[in-house]
Design an enzyme around this catalytic site. Structure first.
Site, PDB file in Angstrom:
ATOM      1  N   GLY A  12       3.384  -2.519 -11.768  1.00 46.76           N
ATOM      2  CA  GLY A  12       3.008  -2.529 -10.350  1.00 46.76           C
ATOM      3  C   GLY A  12       2.321  -1.243  -9.927  1.00 46.76           C
ATOM      4  CB  THR A  13       0.320   0.422 -11.878  1.00 46.01           C
ATOM      5  OG1 THR A  13      -0.178   1.691 -12.161  1.00 46.01           O
ATOM      6  CG2 THR A  13      -0.644  -0.590 -12.438  1.00 46.01           C
ATOM      7  CB  THR A  14      -2.990   2.730  -8.254  1.00 49.38           C
ATOM      8  OG1 THR A  14      -2.393   2.051  -7.155  1.00 49.38           O
ATOM      9  CG2 THR A  14      -4.470   2.960  -7.942  1.00 49.38           C
ATOM     10  CG  ASP A  29       1.040   4.486  -9.711  1.00 50.25           C
ATOM     11  OD1 ASP A  29       0.306   3.825 -10.483  1.00 50.25           O
ATOM     12  OD2 ASP A  29       2.142   4.067  -9.325  1.00 50.25           O
ATOM     13  CE  LYS A  45       2.600   3.195 -13.637  1.00 43.26           C
ATOM     14  NZ  LYS A  45       2.407   2.717 -12.256  1.00 43.26           N
TER      15      LYS A  45
END
Length: 212
Positions: A12-14, A29, A45
């Site tokens: 669940g990321t950017t 992030d 990540k």
């Protein structure tokens, strides 16, 4: 499209990558979520798959880690067999093949970026479904929907390394402000012919955004 399995954790990321003359900047992030629970606040990540090639991972943490490990293995094999460094395009093609052939079993959105002697700096995006797109900059993850307008407005071709770093920092920070599944710190990697420079932007150093 594959859904998360019971017990599987979503990033669940950017994630983001930007090309500049002589290299690329990748950023993400660090929040990993499991539903509404934050499973890890400081996830990395940005995954190295070869000396000058990194991938940014979004989707299922297990799926993307497995795919990245497989690609890293094949790139080492490529180097041994051909006696030369793999290109970013070769790495992206391996990611694309794995993601497309297993599109109904994987939840994986990946950005591949780096530098090689053939094409110089390059950025490839592989969204859910396994298509492949070469672009001067790429966004991914749940937070990306909040910043496409900002990035389209502010991106410029031929930005300097420093401008790209600030662009990525501001973009990811904006996404973290709006997206509940993005947060923590910002991790960056600046990849050039000479080296890979890792940067960390902690919470107290994040660009300030309007919070309402």
């Amino acid at each position: 499209m594959a859904q998360l399995k019971p017990g599987e954790v979503s990033l669940g990321t950017t994630i983001m990558a930007v090309q500049f003359e002589g290299g690329v900047v990748v950023g993400a992030d660090s929040r990993t979520t499991s539903g509404t629970y934050i499973a890890n606040r400081v996830t990395d990540k940005l995954t190295k798959v070869h000396d000058r090639i990194y991938c940014c991972r979004s989707g299922s943490a297990a799926d993307t880690q497995a795919v990245a490990d497989i690609v890293a293995y094949h790139l080492e094999l490529y180097t041994a067999q051909h006696g030369k460094e793999p290109t970013v395009k070769v790495a992206a093609s391996l990611f694309q093949q794995l993601c497309y052939e297993n599109k109904n079993r994987l939840s994986a959105g990946i950005i591949i970026a780096g530098w090689d002697k053939v094409e110089g700096s390059s950025v490839y995006e592989i969204p859910l479904g396994g298509s492949i797109h070469k672009q001067p900059f790429a966004l991914g993850g749940s937070g990306s929907v909040f910043i496409y307008g900002y990035c389209d407005k502010n991106f410029q071709l031929n930005m300097s390394k420093e401008e790209c770093i600030e662009f990525v920092k501001n973009s990811v920070s904006l996404a973290m402000t709006r997206d509940g599944s993005s947060g923590g710190v910002i991790r960056l990697a600046v990849i050039t012919e000479d080296n890979v420079e890792r940067l960390l932007v902690t919470g107290d150093k994040l660009p300030e955004q309007y919070l309402g």
